[in-house]
Design an enzyme around this catalytic site. Structure first.
Site, mmCIF file in Angstrom:
data_model
loop_
_atom_site.group_PDB
_atom_site.id
_atom_site.type_symbol
_atom_site.label_atom_id
_atom_site.label_comp_id
_atom_site.label_asym_id
_atom_site.label_seq_id
_atom_site.Cartn_x
_atom_site.Cartn_y
_atom_site.Cartn_z
ATOM 1 N N ASP A 103 6.156 -6.849 8.788
ATOM 2 C CA ASP A 103 6.027 -7.565 7.517
ATOM 3 C C ASP A 103 7.363 -7.474 6.794
ATOM 4 O O ASP A 103 7.592 -6.602 5.958
ATOM 5 C CB ASP A 103 4.902 -6.954 6.685
ATOM 6 N N VAL A 104 8.251 -8.406 7.135
ATOM 7 C CA VAL A 104 9.627 -8.356 6.623
ATOM 8 C C VAL A 104 9.928 -9.473 5.631
ATOM 9 O O VAL A 104 10.913 -9.415 4.905
ATOM 10 C CB VAL A 104 10.648 -8.378 7.778
ATOM 11 N N LYS A 105 9.104 -10.517 5.635
ATOM 12 C CA LYS A 105 9.241 -11.657 4.703
ATOM 13 C C LYS A 105 10.688 -12.131 4.566
ATOM 14 O O LYS A 105 11.177 -12.386 3.468
ATOM 15 C CB LYS A 105 8.661 -11.303 3.332
ATOM 16 N N ARG A 106 11.359 -12.288 5.686
ATOM 17 C CA ARG A 106 12.736 -12.750 5.662
ATOM 18 C C ARG A 106 12.775 -14.267 5.478
ATOM 19 O O ARG A 106 11.853 -14.981 5.877
ATOM 20 C CB ARG A 106 13.459 -12.364 6.958
ATOM 21 N N THR A 140 6.795 -11.747 9.490
ATOM 22 C CA THR A 140 6.460 -12.690 8.428
ATOM 23 C C THR A 140 7.737 -13.343 7.917
ATOM 24 O O THR A 140 8.789 -12.708 7.835
ATOM 25 C CB THR A 140 5.726 -11.988 7.279
#
Length: 304
Positions: A103-106, A140
């Site tokens: 879950d890195v939301k890059r 993500t």
């Protein structure tokens, strides 16, 4: 990797992902105190406590669940030692046969987005060697910058057989400030869903689902129903279960008639279960057993 995720969900009959999002306040005192005794009041001690905590939860639940979702920020806050434990956690979970969703939301553009993709689901070439960084199976991705930001991740999915989950309608209360804005007569999240369908056409798995998935919060079941219909071949990662208020009965519309199509996340509701009244009998000493019971209860709730 989408085929492996579906295989694991079917094998364990549990569309559940455990969010490994450790805060020090979630970790039982004896684990934190032991780490401080060994390493002092340092970032290294915090990282060691996180590692021991994670390992306990994974050991207690890996046979029940198909996947885990470590949130990178919870590790980054402890600097380099924290990121070392993030990498160690990913490796350990994969050894246990779990699918790992970073879950890195890059979300960026050009070479920056390509570098994020290489770091987490791709590879880099150093001399004649091809090496991998954090080795997650999925990550993500924030689509706010459009195709330029997502394309490098999609290319890695095609090349290396990995996957991504694109933020479409998030579970937080203020998500509607942008995501619900009407554009050409429909909310922004529906426009993003259309792009997810487009991006996923070249990443279809044998299971019938695309490796380009979507994040849709459990806290918005009506939007989930709409988005399920708009993205029939897209796997939906569903945060917001448990601690954020959603229950199994709220989530039926996130799934397809085949019983697949969604993966429901619970983070602190599982990893900090021992702090909840219904699991208080386990105490901090047996936090992992409390987490296992919370997983079993979640699976039963989703099946109901």
């Amino acid at each position: 990797m989408i085929d492996e995720l579906v295989r694991q969900i079917q094998k364990k009959n549990a569309p559940v992902v455990v969010g490994l999002d450790p805060m020090l306040s979630y970790i039982p005192e004896q684990i934190v105190e032991r780490a401080i005794e060994e390493k002092g009041e340092t970032l290294e001690a915090a990282a060691e406590a996180v590692w021991q905590f994670n390992k306990g939860i994974v050991d207690a639940t890996y046979d029940l669940i198909p996947a885990v979702k470590p949130q990178v920020a919870m590790y980054e806050q402890f600097g380099v030692p924290g990121m070392e434990v993030f990498a160690r956690t990913v490796e350990y979970c994969k050894e246990k046969g779990l699918v790992v969703i970073g879950d890195v939301k890059r979300g960026d553009i050009g070479s920056t987005s390509a570098a994020y993709a290489a770091a987490h689901i791709g590879s880099v070439k150093i001399g004649n060697s091809v090496l991998r960084g954090f080795k997650e199976d999925f990550v993500t991705v924030n689509p706010y910058l459009g195709t330029d930001g997502v394309k490098p991740f999609a290319e890695v999915c095609q090349k290396d057989g990995k996957g991504i989950f694109v933020l479409v309608k998030t579970s937080n209360p203020s998500s509607g400030e942008f995501q619900d804005r009407l554009i050409d007569g429909k909310p922004l999240y529906e426009h993003v869903a259309d792009k997810v369908n487009e991006w996923g056409k070249d990443c279809m798995g044998a299971c019938g689902y695309s490796a380009i998935g979507a994040v849709v919060g459990a806290t918005y079941p009506e939007q989930g129903k709409i988005l399920r219909a708009l993205m029939p071949k897209v796997f939906i990662l569903v945060p917001g279960y448990g601690a954020q208020g959603a229950k199994g009965r709220d989530l039926a519309h996130f799934f397809n008639p085949d019983g697949l199509g969604a993966l429901v996340n619970s983070s602190r509701g599982i990893i900090a279960a021992y702090k909840q009244e219904q699991y208080a009998k386990f105490g901090g000493e047996h936090y992992a057993e409390a987490s296992r019971q919370a997983v079993l209860d979640m699976i039963e709730d989703l099946r109901g």
